[in-house]
Motif scaffolding. Structure first.
Motif, PDB file in Angstrom:
ATOM      1  N   PHE A 212       0.305  -1.532   0.072  1.00  0.00           N
ATOM      2  CA  PHE A 212      -0.508  -0.315  -0.384  1.00  0.00           C
ATOM      3  C   PHE A 212       1.109   1.278   0.269  1.00  0.00           C
ATOM      4  CE2 PHE A 212      -1.229   3.230   3.031  1.00  0.00           C
ATOM      5  CZ  PHE A 212      -2.914   3.921   2.214  1.00  0.00           C
ATOM      6  N   GLU A 213       2.190   1.168   0.698  1.00  0.00           N
ATOM      7  CA  GLU A 213       2.693   2.281   1.124  1.00  0.00           C
ATOM      8  C   GLU A 213       3.655   2.621  -0.448  1.00  0.00           C
ATOM      9  OE1 GLU A 213       2.318   4.762   2.963  1.00  0.00           O
ATOM     10  OE2 GLU A 213       1.290   4.310   4.972  1.00  0.00           O
ATOM     11  N   ALA A 214       4.186   1.683  -0.577  1.00  0.00           N
ATOM     12  CA  ALA A 214       4.728   1.455  -2.194  1.00  0.00           C
ATOM     13  C   ALA A 214       4.237   2.221  -3.178  1.00  0.00           C
ATOM     14  CB  ALA A 214       5.724   0.148  -2.088  1.00  0.00           C
ATOM     15  N   VAL A 215       2.962   1.894  -3.317  1.00  0.00           N
ATOM     16  CA  VAL A 215       1.676   1.762  -4.522  1.00  0.00           C
ATOM     17  C   VAL A 215       1.751   3.452  -4.003  1.00  0.00           C
ATOM     18  CG1 VAL A 215      -0.007   1.815  -5.823  1.00  0.00           C
ATOM     19  CG2 VAL A 215       1.717  -0.214  -4.799  1.00  0.00           C
ATOM     20  N   ARG A 216       0.816   3.973  -2.990  1.00  0.00           N
ATOM     21  CA  ARG A 216       1.020   5.041  -2.717  1.00  0.00           C
ATOM     22  C   ARG A 216       1.297   6.187  -2.963  1.00  0.00           C
ATOM     23  NH1 ARG A 216       1.769   8.196   1.714  1.00  0.00           N
ATOM     24  NH2 ARG A 216       0.093   9.536   2.050  1.00  0.00           N
ATOM     25  N   LYS A 217       2.955   5.759  -2.954  1.00  0.00           N
ATOM     26  CA  LYS A 217       4.014   6.863  -2.876  1.00  0.00           C
ATOM     27  C   LYS A 217       4.569   7.082  -4.570  1.00  0.00           C
ATOM     28  CE  LYS A 217       9.535   7.440  -1.665  1.00  0.00           C
ATOM     29  NZ  LYS A 217       9.533   7.741  -2.987  1.00  0.00           N
ATOM     30  N   ALA A 218       4.820   5.701  -4.821  1.00  0.00           N
ATOM     31  CA  ALA A 218       4.168   6.033  -6.638  1.00  0.00           C
ATOM     32  C   ALA A 218       3.382   6.735  -7.331  1.00  0.00           C
ATOM     33  CB  ALA A 218       4.434   4.709  -6.943  1.00  0.00           C
ATOM     34  N   ILE A 219       2.071   6.866  -6.587  1.00  0.00           N
ATOM     35  CA  ILE A 219       0.891   7.147  -7.173  1.00  0.00           C
ATOM     36  C   ILE A 219       1.191   9.517  -7.081  1.00  0.00           C
ATOM     37  CG2 ILE A 219      -1.249   8.113  -7.328  1.00  0.00           C
ATOM     38  CD1 ILE A 219      -1.600   4.580  -6.091  1.00  0.00           C
ATOM     39  N   ILE A 220       1.613   9.322  -6.271  1.00  0.00           N
ATOM     40  CA  ILE A 220       1.513  10.625  -5.428  1.00  0.00           C
ATOM     41  C   ILE A 220       2.665  11.875  -5.934  1.00  0.00           C
ATOM     42  CG2 ILE A 220       2.524  11.658  -3.302  1.00  0.00           C
ATOM     43  CD1 ILE A 220       0.197  10.054  -1.411  1.00  0.00           C
ATOM     44  N   GLU A 221       3.626  10.607  -5.889  1.00  0.00           N
ATOM     45  CA  GLU A 221       4.558  11.473  -6.949  1.00  0.00           C
ATOM     46  C   GLU A 221       5.257  11.147  -8.794  1.00  0.00           C
ATOM     47  OE1 GLU A 221       8.189   9.798  -4.896  1.00  0.00           O
ATOM     48  OE2 GLU A 221       8.124  10.695  -2.955  1.00  0.00           O
TER      49      GLU A 221
ATOM     50  N   MET B  34      10.830  16.792  -6.797  1.00  0.00           N
ATOM     51  CA  MET B  34      10.007  15.614  -6.442  1.00  0.00           C
ATOM     52  C   MET B  34       9.945  16.537  -5.208  1.00  0.00           C
ATOM     53  SD  MET B  34       8.442  13.666  -8.801  1.00  0.00           S
ATOM     54  CE  MET B  34       7.858  13.367  -7.503  1.00  0.00           C
ATOM     55  N   ALA B  35      11.716  17.417  -4.258  1.00  0.00           N
ATOM     56  CA  ALA B  35      11.697  17.428  -3.402  1.00  0.00           C
ATOM     57  C   ALA B  35      10.365  18.154  -2.377  1.00  0.00           C
ATOM     58  CB  ALA B  35      12.841  17.927  -2.802  1.00  0.00           C
ATOM     59  N   TYR B  36       9.949  19.147  -3.527  1.00  0.00           N
ATOM     60  CA  TYR B  36       8.796  19.743  -4.090  1.00  0.00           C
ATOM     61  C   TYR B  36       8.208  19.762  -2.964  1.00  0.00           C
ATOM     62  CZ  TYR B  36      11.741  22.878  -6.877  1.00  0.00           C
ATOM     63  OH  TYR B  36      13.081  23.640  -7.756  1.00  0.00           O
ATOM     64  N   GLY B  37       7.025  18.853  -3.725  1.00  0.00           N
ATOM     65  CA  GLY B  37       5.501  18.205  -2.944  1.00  0.00           C
ATOM     66  C   GLY B  37       6.071  18.202  -1.182  1.00  0.00           C
ATOM     67  N   ASP B  38       7.102  17.314  -0.768  1.00  0.00           N
ATOM     68  CA  ASP B  38       7.110  16.282  -0.073  1.00  0.00           C
ATOM     69  C   ASP B  38       7.900  17.413   1.093  1.00  0.00           C
ATOM     70  OD1 ASP B  38       7.274  13.866  -0.579  1.00  0.00           O
ATOM     71  OD2 ASP B  38       9.622  13.632  -1.110  1.00  0.00           O
TER      72      ASP B  38
ATOM     73  N   ASP C 187      -1.875  15.964  -4.787  1.00  0.00           N
ATOM     74  CA  ASP C 187      -0.323  16.025  -4.851  1.00  0.00           C
ATOM     75  C   ASP C 187      -0.078  15.732  -6.109  1.00  0.00           C
ATOM     76  OD1 ASP C 187       1.081  16.565  -3.420  1.00  0.00           O
ATOM     77  OD2 ASP C 187       1.797  15.154  -1.733  1.00  0.00           O
ATOM     78  N   ARG C 188      -0.248  14.364  -6.766  1.00  0.00           N
ATOM     79  CA  ARG C 188       0.643  14.458  -7.882  1.00  0.00           C
ATOM     80  C   ARG C 188       0.138  15.446  -8.646  1.00  0.00           C
ATOM     81  NH1 ARG C 188      -3.585  10.612  -7.843  1.00  0.00           N
ATOM     82  NH2 ARG C 188      -4.794  10.402 -10.205  1.00  0.00           N
TER      83      ARG C 188
ATOM     84  N   LEU D  20       3.227  22.956  -9.240  1.00  0.00           N
ATOM     85  CA  LEU D  20       4.679  23.623  -9.008  1.00  0.00           C
ATOM     86  C   LEU D  20       6.468  23.748  -9.272  1.00  0.00           C
ATOM     87  CD1 LEU D  20       4.470  21.908  -4.800  1.00  0.00           C
ATOM     88  CD2 LEU D  20       4.249  24.268  -5.763  1.00  0.00           C
ATOM     89  N   VAL D  21       6.203  23.144 -10.032  1.00  0.00           N
ATOM     90  CA  VAL D  21       6.941  22.792 -11.403  1.00  0.00           C
ATOM     91  C   VAL D  21       6.881  23.239 -12.492  1.00  0.00           C
ATOM     92  CG1 VAL D  21       8.808  21.056 -12.501  1.00  0.00           C
ATOM     93  CG2 VAL D  21       7.910  20.287  -9.851  1.00  0.00           C
ATOM     94  N   GLN D  22       5.931  22.786 -13.452  1.00  0.00           N
ATOM     95  CA  GLN D  22       5.338  23.077 -14.302  1.00  0.00           C
ATOM     96  C   GLN D  22       4.521  24.627 -14.416  1.00  0.00           C
ATOM     97  OE1 GLN D  22       2.681  19.965 -16.214  1.00  0.00           O
ATOM     98  NE2 GLN D  22       3.719  18.594 -15.365  1.00  0.00           N
ATOM     99  N   LEU D  23       4.314  24.534 -13.700  1.00  0.00           N
ATOM    100  CA  LEU D  23       3.770  26.522 -13.877  1.00  0.00           C
ATOM    101  C   LEU D  23       4.629  27.291 -13.254  1.00  0.00           C
ATOM    102  CD1 LEU D  23      -0.241  25.747 -13.456  1.00  0.00           C
ATOM    103  CD2 LEU D  23       1.027  25.586 -15.051  1.00  0.00           C
ATOM    104  N   GLY D  24       5.763  27.028 -12.290  1.00  0.00           N
ATOM    105  CA  GLY D  24       6.708  28.167 -11.542  1.00  0.00           C
ATOM    106  C   GLY D  24       5.770  28.111 -10.574  1.00  0.00           C
TER     107      GLY D  24
END
Length: 221
Positions: free
Chosen positions: A19-28, A128-132, A162-163, A169-173
């Motif tokens: 659950f945690e691994a898939v959740r992380k992959a989806i969010i990121e 990817m660090a921005y979201g965290d 989150d994704r 955050l990244v694409q729209l500056g």
């Protein structure tokens, strides 16, 4: 399928780890909207049976991150513009009240920790660090409220979008705007102005909603 995996064949909490691994992959964003999550493939990747995989997918479905369709199986769930707006509106109602309650209880240690996340956010060069760091900054301030139920609801809401927020955050500056708004929120907390911190938090969330709406609309046109 892009996932960080471990050998959990003999692990009692296999479902939770999947659950945690898939959740992380989806969010990121490592797993894309509509991507199939095949039980056999996941079981092989994690060296386990399909039973914990099914349990993990059910938990992900309950959080709205996965959709299980008849004849198709599990896929990464997407969001409509209406759903996105509803989540942001919910956050704009709940999070200001949480920080309003938190401000009088904040310690200097928590405030220093939050400022540390702001500084790291400003220096970060890994998208990817921005979201965290964004999540850690807000969570550090909210924790002082001790409103556990509200925090869980907020975390579940953020998981759903989150994704998209990371992409915004990244694409729209949006990093510079977010950084400035974070500093204003923290300054209000440091001054002990709970009402100002609440208002700035609401404005911060609605601003992100507006930017993401523009992103959705431009992508559709």
């Amino acid at each position: 399928m892009k996932l960080q995996t471990v050998d959990i064949g003999k692990t009692a909490s296999a479902a939770s780890l999947i659950f945690e691994a898939v959740r992380k992959a989806i969010i990121e964003g490592d797993l894309n909207e509509g991507e199939a999550l095949r039980q056999d493939e996941l079981a092989r990747m994690f060296n386990t049976s399909r039973i914990p995989v099914r349990e993990a997918l059910t938990m992900l479905e309950q959080q709205g991150l996965v959709k299980i369709e008849r004849y198709k199986g599990a896929i990464v769930a997407g969001l409509s513009l209406d759903e996105t707006n509803e989540i942001f509106d919910f956050r704009a109602l709940v999070e200001p009240e949480v920080i309003r309650s938190a401000v009088p209880q904040m310690t200097q240690s928590q405030l220093r920790k939050a400022r540390g996340y702001i500084d790291k956010f400003a220096r970060a060069d890994d998208p990817m660090a921005y979201g965290d760091l964004n999540r850690k900054f807000h969570a550090t301030l909210y924790q002082a409220s001790k409103m556990t139920y509200h925090m869980n609801a907020i975390n579940n809401s953020i998981d759903r979008i989150d994704r998209y927020v990371r992409a915004q955050l990244v694409q729209l500056g949006g990093m510079e705007r977010a950084n400035q708004e974070h500093r204003k929120i923290l300054e209000a907390c440091e001054k002990g102005d709970a009402n100002l911190a609440a208002q700035l938090t609401a404005d911060h969330i609605i601003g992100a909603k507006t930017a993401l709406n523009a992103h959705f609309q431009n992508a559709a046109s």
